[in-house]
Design an enzyme around this catalytic site. Structure first.
Site, mmCIF file in Angstrom:
data_model
loop_
_atom_site.group_PDB
_atom_site.id
_atom_site.type_symbol
_atom_site.label_atom_id
_atom_site.label_comp_id
_atom_site.label_asym_id
_atom_site.label_seq_id
_atom_site.Cartn_x
_atom_site.Cartn_y
_atom_site.Cartn_z
ATOM 1 N N GLU A 188 18.753 38.998 57.876
ATOM 2 C CA GLU A 188 18.805 38.552 56.486
ATOM 3 C C GLU A 188 18.627 39.782 55.610
ATOM 4 O O GLU A 188 17.631 40.497 55.727
ATOM 5 C CB GLU A 188 17.707 37.532 56.187
ATOM 6 C CG GLU A 188 17.783 37.021 54.760
ATOM 7 C CD GLU A 188 16.503 36.374 54.273
ATOM 8 O OE1 GLU A 188 16.584 35.545 53.355
ATOM 9 O OE2 GLU A 188 15.418 36.704 54.786
ATOM 10 N N ASP A 196 13.778 32.306 64.410
ATOM 11 C CA ASP A 196 13.585 33.020 63.153
ATOM 12 C C ASP A 196 12.314 33.846 63.298
ATOM 13 O O ASP A 196 11.265 33.318 63.695
ATOM 14 C CB ASP A 196 13.419 31.999 62.022
ATOM 15 C CG ASP A 196 13.881 32.520 60.683
ATOM 16 O OD1 ASP A 196 13.765 33.731 60.459
ATOM 17 O OD2 ASP A 196 14.343 31.712 59.864
ATOM 18 N N ASP A 212 14.139 37.891 59.375
ATOM 19 C CA ASP A 212 13.914 37.618 57.956
ATOM 20 C C ASP A 212 13.772 38.931 57.177
ATOM 21 O O ASP A 212 13.100 39.861 57.639
ATOM 22 C CB ASP A 212 12.635 36.782 57.821
ATOM 23 C CG ASP A 212 12.408 36.275 56.428
ATOM 24 O OD1 ASP A 212 13.232 35.483 55.945
ATOM 25 O OD2 ASP A 212 11.390 36.654 55.815
ATOM 26 N N HIS A 263 17.930 27.019 54.001
ATOM 27 C CA HIS A 263 16.670 26.419 53.551
ATOM 28 C C HIS A 263 16.189 26.983 52.221
ATOM 29 O O HIS A 263 15.216 26.478 51.660
ATOM 30 C CB HIS A 263 15.596 26.656 54.622
ATOM 31 C CG HIS A 263 15.352 28.125 54.867
ATOM 32 N ND1 HIS A 263 16.243 28.923 55.531
ATOM 33 C CD2 HIS A 263 14.329 28.929 54.500
ATOM 34 C CE1 HIS A 263 15.784 30.157 55.583
ATOM 35 N NE2 HIS A 263 14.620 30.194 54.955
ATOM 36 N N ASP A 264 16.840 28.029 51.713
ATOM 37 C CA ASP A 264 16.449 28.649 50.448
ATOM 38 C C ASP A 264 17.431 28.368 49.316
ATOM 39 O O ASP A 264 17.256 28.864 48.213
ATOM 40 C CB ASP A 264 16.340 30.168 50.609
ATOM 41 C CG ASP A 264 15.082 30.598 51.344
ATOM 42 O OD1 ASP A 264 14.104 29.826 51.350
ATOM 43 O OD2 ASP A 264 15.079 31.702 51.914
#
Length: 546
Positions: A247, A98, A198, A321-322
């Site tokens: 993302e 990431d 990201d 994770h969000d």
């Protein structure tokens, strides 16, 4: 790896802080991931996506990077990471990192230099602007408040679209871009197999002017974003065996086709989040409403069909994770049988769509939201900020906590539940965030013993993805979009058609399609006389008769 091979892959997301702790300090680490590689090999996944493991003050759980080259000592060392790469590769598992290149931590050396004066080299690595009687624009941070922070020393503001400790990088600066390329090539040389970028569609900002709304229309899919991504690829992973996924924040199908269409040479695939806002009343995250099932189907299918027709490629997922745990959100975790059945249904429905499936740690055993009862149990900066705002707006403590129970990012960040041992076998110490209380029932050790568990459904789905080209290559046709109970679609490839039919309701319903008992690929319950019991999903294949 050929293009078709990565398209047939399944990715497993690891949030290292909550995966497996081998030191007893209460936070997961790289050696903990190594320790569980045999389990991940058993599951059958192809890639491990690690959320950021770099040096960071952890104001935003590692997405505030202070040194791109250094492994966060909480997670281990560079040598541990190289060992992870080697041991994963020995099992034919690839590693995807990431990377955050929209912003850095304000503790990054570039930013620390940038703050020293208005005329040093690193000043232009970030976005500094004068303000007149306040911030330069009315743009809002995604974490709340104005998106500009004032620096008294140099009498200017810097832009932070996220936390105040996450300063946005200036992609108009060529030297900054070259430093980014050099950093990415460093990880590629170490043997990394992929990158998840990201909020990558925010790197090109438009004019720095006031917005009629909150500013995002001026920096989402900005004017130079595609040029920047083409340059990024050309200078780093072009022609290498590397899988990339971006993302995408508040984006469109049309833009995502551009990001992922192979001839454009930008990214392999994209994440979008529109389908995960169907329980946001009037677009408001911090409020409670039942999710809109028909809207969920419509959004997923619009993206499925649109991206397919445009020759782009989707990442498909329920959890990360969000996001809250999907079985608590779109399934039914009120009883153990319903939790297991609805978790399997959700898995089957998602994994037979077109795109690259992502599994978030614990999803494969049906982990639930933890139902924390105190604000002291929360760690997420976004959740803590939202709680304070809700109290200021007049909500009671109970109302605010009930909203967090459903919407907080910490719902997915509780420790992985490995066993019935103390702290679910995650750590011998005190975990950095509490373990969900249901770990004695929901854990890997128990799931491994039961071939009817959620875990084995995920294992079967991964095998099907590897074995059946129709899941990768087939076109997709939505069915029964306006039905209030059934999620159904058809995949077609060569001389075969695949039907996926799932009952998302707590009542039995009749399938409008005759189930082909002779060619069932996967199911989570028996289907008799085409009756789908609550939370039943079934997939079968027919030969197309010419």
């Amino acid at each position: 790896m050929s293009l078709m091979d990565w398209k047939k892959s399944v990715v497993y997301q690891i949030y290292p802080a909550s995966f497996n702790d081998t030191t007893g300090n209460g936070k997961g680490d790289l050696r903990g991931i190594i320790e569980k590689l045999d389990y991940l090999d058993f599951l059958g996944v192809d890639y491990l996506w690690l959320t950021p493991i770099y040096e960071s003050p952890f104001n935003d759980n590692g997405y505030d990077i202070s040194n791109y080259y250094k492994v966060n000592e909480d997670f281990g060392t560079k040598e541990d990471f190289i060992d992870l790469l080697e041991q994963a590769h020995a099992r034919n598992i690839k590693i995807m990192m990431d990377i955050v290149i929209n912003h850095t931590s304000t503790e990054h050396p570039w930013f620390l230099e940038s703050k020293k004066s208005r005329d040093n080299k690193y000043r232009d690595y970030y976005i500094w602007r004068d303000g007149q009687d306040g911030p330069p624009t009315n743009w809002e941070s995604k974490f709340g408040g104005n998106a500009w922070a004032y620096d008294q020393e140099t009498d200017q503001y810097y832009l932070h679209l996220f936390d105040i400790t996450q300063a946005d990088l200036n992609w108009e600066n060529e030297e900054m871009k070259q430093d980014i390329y050099e950093m990415i090539n460093y990880w590629l040389k170490l043997g990394v197999d992929g990158f998840r970028f990201d909020v990558i569609n925010l790197i090109s900002k438009d004019q720095y002017i006031d917005s009629p709304a909150i500013g995002k229309e001026l920096y989402t899919d900005g004017p130079n974003v595609h040029q920047y991504l083409k340059e990024l690829r050309a200078n780093t992973f072009q022609d290498k065996d590397v899988m990339t996924v971006g993302e995408m924040s508040s984006t469109t199908i049309e833009e995502c086709i551009k990001y992922t269409k192979p001839s454009r040479k930008e990214l392999n695939s994209v994440f979008n989040f529109h389908h995960l806002k169907v329980d946001y009343p009037n677009g408001e995250k911090w409020a409670i409403m039942p999710y809109d099932f028909i809207e969920l189907k419509r959004i997923l299918m619009d993206w499925q069909v649109g991206i397919d027709q445009g020759n782009g490629w989707n990442a498909i997922f329920w959890c990360n994770h969000d996001q809250p745990r999907v079985v608590s959100r779109f399934g039914n975790d009120s009883t153990e049988p319903l939790r297991q059945k609805s978790a399997k249904m959700l898995a089957i429905t998602l994994h037979c769509l077109k795109g690259t499936p992502y599994i978030y740690q614990g999803e494969e055993i049906g982990m639930t939201n933890p139902n924390f009862n105190s604000i002291d149990q929360y760690r997420d900066v976004e959740s803590l900020n939202a709680y304070d705002i809700m109290l200021k707006e007049g909500k009671s403590n109970t109302e605010a906590l009930n909203i967090l129970k459903e919407k907080s990012r910490d719902n997915s960040r509780t420790p992985m539940q490995w066993s019935t041992n103390r702290h679910a076998g995650f750590t011998s110490g005190t975990p950095w965030i509490d373990v969900a209380e249901n770990y004695k029932t929901i854990n890997v050790a128990e799931a491994m013993k039961d071939e009817q568990s959620v875990l084995y459904t995920y294992k079967s789905l991964i095998n099907l993805r590897h074995e059946h080209d129709i899941l990768t290559c087939g076109s997709i046709e939505p069915l029964m979009i306006n039905d209030e109970s059934i999620f159904a679609y058809k995949r077609t490839y060569q001389d075969k058609e695949l039907f996926c039919v799932a009952n998302f309701s707590a009542e039995a319903v009749k399938s409008p399609y005759e189930v082909n008992d002779n060619n069932i690929l996967i199911k989570n319950d028996e289907v008799i006389d085409d009756i789908l019991e609550p939370y039943t999903a079934i997939v079968w294949v027919n030969e197309i008769k010419g």
